[in-house]
Scaffold this motif. Structure first.
Motif, short mmCIF file in Angstrom:
data_model
loop_
_atom_site.label_atom_id
_atom_site.label_comp_id
_atom_site.label_asym_id
_atom_site.label_seq_id
_atom_site.Cartn_x
_atom_site.Cartn_y
_atom_site.Cartn_z
N VAL A 42 -90.91 27.45 14.14
CA VAL A 42 -91.23 28.00 12.82
C VAL A 42 -90.06 27.86 11.86
N VAL A 43 -88.85 28.24 12.32
CA VAL A 43 -87.67 28.15 11.45
C VAL A 43 -87.40 26.71 11.05
N ARG A 44 -87.49 25.80 12.00
CA ARG A 44 -87.27 24.39 11.68
C ARG A 44 -88.29 23.88 10.68
N SER A 45 -89.56 24.30 10.85
CA SER A 45 -90.60 23.86 9.93
C SER A 45 -90.36 24.38 8.52
N VAL A 46 -89.93 25.66 8.44
CA VAL A 46 -89.67 26.25 7.12
C VAL A 46 -88.50 25.58 6.43
N ILE A 47 -87.46 25.27 7.19
CA ILE A 47 -86.25 24.69 6.59
C ILE A 47 -86.47 23.24 6.18
N THR A 48 -87.18 22.49 7.00
CA THR A 48 -87.32 21.05 6.75
C THR A 48 -88.55 20.69 5.94
N ASN A 49 -89.40 21.65 5.62
CA ASN A 49 -90.62 21.35 4.87
C ASN A 49 -90.28 21.13 3.40
N ASP A 50 -90.42 19.90 2.92
CA ASP A 50 -90.08 19.59 1.53
C ASP A 50 -91.05 20.23 0.54
N LEU A 52 -91.96 23.22 0.40
CA LEU A 52 -91.50 24.56 0.01
C LEU A 52 -90.48 24.51 -1.12
N GLN A 53 -89.85 23.37 -1.33
CA GLN A 53 -88.96 23.14 -2.48
C GLN A 53 -87.88 24.22 -2.60
N TRP A 54 -87.03 24.29 -1.59
CA TRP A 54 -85.98 25.30 -1.57
C TRP A 54 -85.01 25.19 -2.74
N PRO A 55 -84.68 24.00 -3.25
CA PRO A 55 -83.83 23.97 -4.45
C PRO A 55 -84.46 24.68 -5.64
N VAL A 56 -85.79 24.58 -5.79
CA VAL A 56 -86.48 25.28 -6.88
C VAL A 56 -86.41 26.79 -6.65
N VAL A 57 -86.52 27.22 -5.38
CA VAL A 57 -86.39 28.64 -5.07
C VAL A 57 -85.03 29.16 -5.52
N GLY A 58 -83.98 28.40 -5.22
CA GLY A 58 -82.65 28.80 -5.64
C GLY A 58 -82.49 28.84 -7.14
N THR A 254 -95.98 26.61 -7.72
CA THR A 254 -96.60 27.83 -7.19
C THR A 254 -95.90 28.32 -5.93
N VAL A 255 -95.75 27.45 -4.95
CA VAL A 255 -95.19 27.88 -3.67
C VAL A 255 -93.75 28.38 -3.80
N PRO A 256 -92.85 27.68 -4.48
CA PRO A 256 -91.48 28.19 -4.60
C PRO A 256 -91.40 29.55 -5.29
#
Length: 317
Positions: A42-50, A52-58, A254-256
């Motif tokens: 789960v953690v690997r999927s969340v971190i590596t899933n593009d 989810l757009q983590w830069p946009v979250v930040g 939406t997701v981020p």
């Protein structure tokens, strides 16, 4: 040897030492490995899933609109809980009153506000002007001394407070009533024998002892209230979820933006959980429960049992 003499003591028999073999819980090890493996996936999927757009979250985590919505969420939570706690105490005292009219009025209030959905109550308060164009004080079937335009008096903020606070008062009333009834009747009888009136007995003897029962579910209600404030999206009041919706309706991220809102809710509930732990510890001093739950933050945060302590309380969330 005479018959009165005691027989010589027998020589001690050397007992074989006990070989204690610890019980091996293979099932626990297997379950632990499975859980760790699933957690890794789960953690690997969340971190590596593009997606989810983590830069946009930040980028939006500390956006001005998000922080303003967060501020409004906290204000709603604090004021609504104050209304709920004060109203709940009054309703609980009324519910326990020997006067049938007082007790009946409190019972009807609790039945009405617990029996209808909160989102329905919020919408009713927001559109109260459709049923009552003006609200005032006066004599029934007589003159009105003062009145206000309902649409001016009840704004989105006021409707949010009325919906959240009055609904919470119904739940807090049952929590406080349960806490008061948990105190032994002998306490009330002893206070009456000393000449203390009902109000002083409740304030100085009953409520302080009932707090140990009242505090845990009240903390859970506060955490639940923090998340329940998101329902004011139904009437358009600007809070954390509305802020996130406003942004992703413009940039389609939406997701981020939902992740941003979820992270802030998780942060605030974690802080409230730690505050609740400290309050519970203070009111549990001198009891076995207070010693058992000392430094058991993991039991509170994760909801597991560690040693002799256990996480407590349940709420409507």
């Amino acid at each position: 040897m005479s018959s009165s003499e005691a027989p010589p003591p027998e020589a001690p028999i050397d007992a074989e030492p006990i070989k204690a073999v610890p019980v091996r819980h293979y099932g626990r090890w297997v379950a632990g490995v499975i859980i760790l493996f699933l957690a890794f996936i789960v953690v690997r999927s969340v971190i590596t899933n593009d997606a989810l757009q983590w830069p946009v979250v930040g980028d939006y985590l500390f956006d001005d609109r998000i922080l303003r919505g967060l501020q409004n969420t906290l204000i709603l939570t604090v004021i609504s809980m104050l209304i709920g706690i004060i109203g709940g105490i009054l309703l609980a005292v009324m519910r326990l009153s020997p006067n049938p009219l007082t007790s009946g009025a409190a019972a009807i209030y609790i039945w009405l506000f617990r029996g209808t959905p909160l989102i329905t109550q919020l919408i009713i308060w927001n559109f109260l002007g459709l049923a009552y164009s003006r609200i005032g004080l006066g004599i029934p079937f007589g003159p009105t001394f003062v009145s206000w335009d309902t649409n001016v008096l009840i704004t989105q903020f006021t409707a949010s407070l009325l919906g959240l606070g009055l609904n919470e008062a119904a739940y807090m009333a049952e929590i406080v009533r349960g806490g008061i009834q948990s105190v032994d009747d002998g306490q009330l009888e002893a206070a009456s024998a000393l000449g203390m009136n009902r109000t002083k007995t409740l304030r100085r003897i009953i409520l302080p002892q009932a707090m140990r029962v009242i505090i845990p579910p009240t903390g859970n209600e506060t955490i639940s209230m923090l998340k329940t404030t998101s329902l004011v999206v139904a009437i358009g009041y600007f809070e954390l979820m509305v802020a996130a919706q406003t942004i992703y309706s413009q940039n389609l991220k939406t997701v981020p933006l939902l992740i941003v809102a979820a992270l802030w809710y998780l942060f605030m509930t974690s802080v409230l959980t730690l505050v609740q732990m400290q309050i519970e510890k203070r009111f549990s001093r001198g009891t076995s429960r207070g010693e058992a739950t000392k430094n058991k933050w993991a039991g509170r945060m994760l909801g597991f049992r560690f040693g002799s302590g256990a996480s407590g309380g349940g709420g409507k969330a």
